[in-house]
Design an enzyme around this catalytic site. Structure first.
Site, PDB file in Angstrom:
ATOM      1  N   TYR A  76       0.836  -1.208   0.000  1.00 26.91           N
ATOM      2  CA  TYR A  76       0.000   0.000   0.000  1.00 26.91           C
ATOM      3  C   TYR A  76       0.869   1.256   0.000  1.00 26.91           C
ATOM      4  CZ  TYR A  76      -3.812   3.190   0.895  1.00 26.91           C
ATOM      5  OH  TYR A  76      -4.715   4.208   0.769  1.00 26.91           O
ATOM      6  N   PHE A 128      -7.890  19.481 -25.920  1.00 27.42           N
ATOM      7  CA  PHE A 128      -8.274  18.079 -25.861  1.00 27.42           C
ATOM      8  C   PHE A 128      -9.474  18.000 -24.919  1.00 27.42           C
ATOM      9  CE2 PHE A 128      -8.457  13.760 -24.323  1.00 27.42           C
ATOM     10  CZ  PHE A 128      -8.643  13.141 -25.542  1.00 27.42           C
ATOM     11  N   THR A 129     -10.384  17.074 -25.213  1.00 23.15           N
ATOM     12  CA  THR A 129     -11.678  17.018 -24.507  1.00 23.15           C
ATOM     13  C   THR A 129     -11.543  17.044 -22.982  1.00 23.15           C
ATOM     14  OG1 THR A 129     -11.595  14.619 -24.760  1.00 23.15           O
ATOM     15  CG2 THR A 129     -12.863  15.830 -26.407  1.00 23.15           C
ATOM     16  N   ASP A 219       1.468  18.345 -22.051  1.00 20.37           N
ATOM     17  CA  ASP A 219       0.663  17.125 -22.191  1.00 20.37           C
ATOM     18  C   ASP A 219       1.491  16.186 -23.051  1.00 20.37           C
ATOM     19  OD1 ASP A 219      -0.961  15.059 -22.905  1.00 20.37           O
ATOM     20  OD2 ASP A 219      -2.754  16.284 -23.210  1.00 20.37           O
ATOM     21  N   LYS A 262      -0.995   5.617 -24.012  1.00 14.83           N
ATOM     22  CA  LYS A 262      -0.627   5.816 -25.422  1.00 14.83           C
ATOM     23  C   LYS A 262       0.840   5.433 -25.619  1.00 14.83           C
ATOM     24  CE  LYS A 262      -4.438   8.549 -25.009  1.00 14.83           C
ATOM     25  NZ  LYS A 262      -5.191   8.666 -23.750  1.00 14.83           N
ATOM     26  N   ARG A 386     -14.469  12.928 -34.407  1.00 15.42           N
ATOM     27  CA  ARG A 386     -13.754  14.027 -33.763  1.00 15.42           C
ATOM     28  C   ARG A 386     -14.188  15.296 -34.485  1.00 15.42           C
ATOM     29  NH1 ARG A 386     -11.056  12.321 -28.881  1.00 15.42           N
ATOM     30  NH2 ARG A 386     -13.262  12.473 -28.534  1.00 15.42           N
ATOM     31  N   PHE A 452     -19.845  13.007 -26.484  1.00 15.16           N
ATOM     32  CA  PHE A 452     -19.528  12.043 -27.555  1.00 15.16           C
ATOM     33  C   PHE A 452     -19.489  10.607 -27.060  1.00 15.16           C
ATOM     34  CE2 PHE A 452     -15.118  11.476 -26.228  1.00 15.16           C
ATOM     35  CZ  PHE A 452     -14.882  12.644 -25.520  1.00 15.16           C
TER      36      PHE A 452
END
Ligand code: F0G
Length: 461
Positions: A76, A128-129, A219, A262, A386, A452
């Site tokens: 933990y 970006f969303t 990002d 990614k 998109r 979306f």
């Protein structure tokens, strides 16, 4: 005999295990997409043949990553796997302090809450969303400062992800630097079509923000793909390795949010990294509220081990050449069929220009949503809208009308073969052949946030 004119790339790996796919009939697919409200997010993945919905969390892990899984320390507190991840991030990206999170948006949430005050302005190289939503939920207003070329699908600028410093300067003049907590710079800009930022632009941005005392938050979700394009296109970087280029990119920024799903070749995970101790301290406090203790942040120890190995694999030049090479292969095939795609071909997928594909539809008839549904019906290939659906509504309730109305064919890393790419291009061509007979959609259910994902549609008569 044919003369050799080129030497091809091939995948720097071979397959040890495969996942069998379900083949469906057109009738089955028609029923499935109707049941899904013509939203490819609502399809059952079992009904999908080739899944190009996203490159997020859909990667194949290597044998080394699976082995690292077995060495995860599930303590933990104070897990050794955390220290391995921290060390890897420090070594390859150069950031000082690391807070693991279960995925990218969790890092965005924590960072936005710490750095953004109500009324602040947050410039970024295209939205970006999830990133923009967290900025807005924290009380900020996102302002797009990407170069104009990025909004033009046909403009072949080699670095369409670049920040327009003049636009940024105007913002600073208008609002004052104190109202701008940071500039958010995404490497390989997703919504622009996987388009890179140049090193020259990053250097210029660093000099400008330094002068005004504004942070740069990176990002870095697809930073290695961005580095590949710098290596291929920017003078002075031809001989540098992806590893060197990535480290240099990060050096011009003050901190980062990362979706490891990614570039870093895993199925779940992310982190926030920062060079500023005070911000780190606060982030360590907040992560406990939303994610878990600061040494696991919503991840299992094994996940952190797999990310650490994935980061190193993502920086391999041969990996990126095959990764981006596969995307280029698909794009070139589609161009042979005259399909209108965003150019230059980007790093993580092909973005089809739905406005050019279906010029008979107005943006309110959801051209990209329609096209994604038609592709699925044709071949079981799942892609993603998109465009206007993804763009959502402004805080005042009006629709955003983005210039780009795209269908994204996102390629998971190390998952599909060149033969799959052929099938995808041929399906897109088949739909293109019958494009004139295609009618649009109307939205019949709209969720409040990130619509979306769950919106439902019906075919227009
Ligand atoms: N930033 C960028 C540029 C992204 O592409 C994503 C996710 C995130 C942040 C958020 O990360 O999903 O781990 O919470 N993009 C996925 C996509 C969902 O399909 O483009 P996350």
């Amino acid at each position: 005999m044919k003369a050799i004119t080129k030497r091809s790339w091939a995948e720097p790996y071979k397959m040890k295990m495969v996942e069998l796919l379900k083949m469906t009939t057109r009738q089955q697919r028609l029923k499935a997409i109707k049941d899904a409200g013509f939203n490819t997010f609502l399809l059952n993945s079992e009904d999908v043949y080739i899944d190009l919905l996203t490159d997020s969390g859909t990667n194949s892990m290597s044998d080394r990553q699976w082995s690292a899984f077995m060495t995860g320390d599930e303590a933990y507190a104070g897990s050794k796997s955390y220290f391995i991840l921290e060390e890897t991030i420090q070594k390859y990206y150069g950031y000082k302090y690391v807070v693991p999170t279960h995925q990218g948006r969790a890092a965005e949430n924590i960072l936005s809450q710490i750095l953004i005050k109500k009324g602040d302005i947050v410039p970024g190289n295209m939205y970006f969303t999830t990133t923009r939503l967290h900025q807005e939920l924290a009380g900020g207003t996102f302002v797009d400062v990407i170069i104009d070329e990025a909004h033009d699908p046909l403009n072949e600028h080699p670095f369409k992800g670049n920040v327009d410093i003049v636009k940024l300067e105007k913002l600073v003049k208008k609002h004052g630097a104190k109202k701008i907590p940071y500039v958010c710079v995404a490497t390989n800009v997703n919504m622009a079509g996987g388009q890179p930022v140049s090193m020259a632009n990053l250097k210029e941005l660093r000099a400008f923000t330094k002068k005004h005392g504004i942070r740069i938050i990176h990002d870095m979700t697809r930073v290695a793909e961005n580095a590949y394009f710098i290596q291929q296109r920017e003078k002075g970087y031809e001989k540098k390795s992806i590893q060197q280029i990535v480290k240099e990119i990060c050096s011009y920024t003050d901190g980062a949010t990362m979706s490891a799903k990614k570039d870093a070749l895993v199925n779940i995970g992310g982190f926030m990294a920062i060079n500023d101790w005070d911000v780190f301290e606060e982030a360590r406090n907040l992560v406990v509220v939303y994610e878990g203790l600061h040494t696991y942040g919503g991840l299992a120890g094994r996940d952190m081990e797999a990310i650490a190995v994935g980061i190193v694999e993502s920086l391999d030049d041969n990996h990126q050449r095959a990764r981006v090479g596969q995307v280029l292969y698909l794009g070139q095939k589609m161009l042979e069929y005259n399909i209108p795609i965003v150019k230059p071909i980007g790093g993580h997928g092909i973005f089809v220009d739905a406005k050019a594909f279906l010029p008979q539809l107005s943006q309110d008839q959801f051209p990209a949503q329609t096209l994604a549904a038609e592709l699925y019906i044709d071949s079981g290939v799942r892609t993603m809208e998109r465009g206007i659906v993804s763009a959502g509504r402004k805080p005042n309730g009006e629709n955003y009308y983005p210039k780009l109305e795209l269908v994204r064919f996102t390629i998971p890393r190390r998952v599909y073969t060149q033969a799959h790419m052929d099938v995808i291009a041929e399906s897109a061509a088949a739909v293109y052949d019958k494009r004139k007979s295609i009618k649009g959609l109307k939205m019949v259910y709209e969720p409040k946030y990130l619509r979306f994902f769950q919106a439902r549609f019906e075919r227009l008569k």
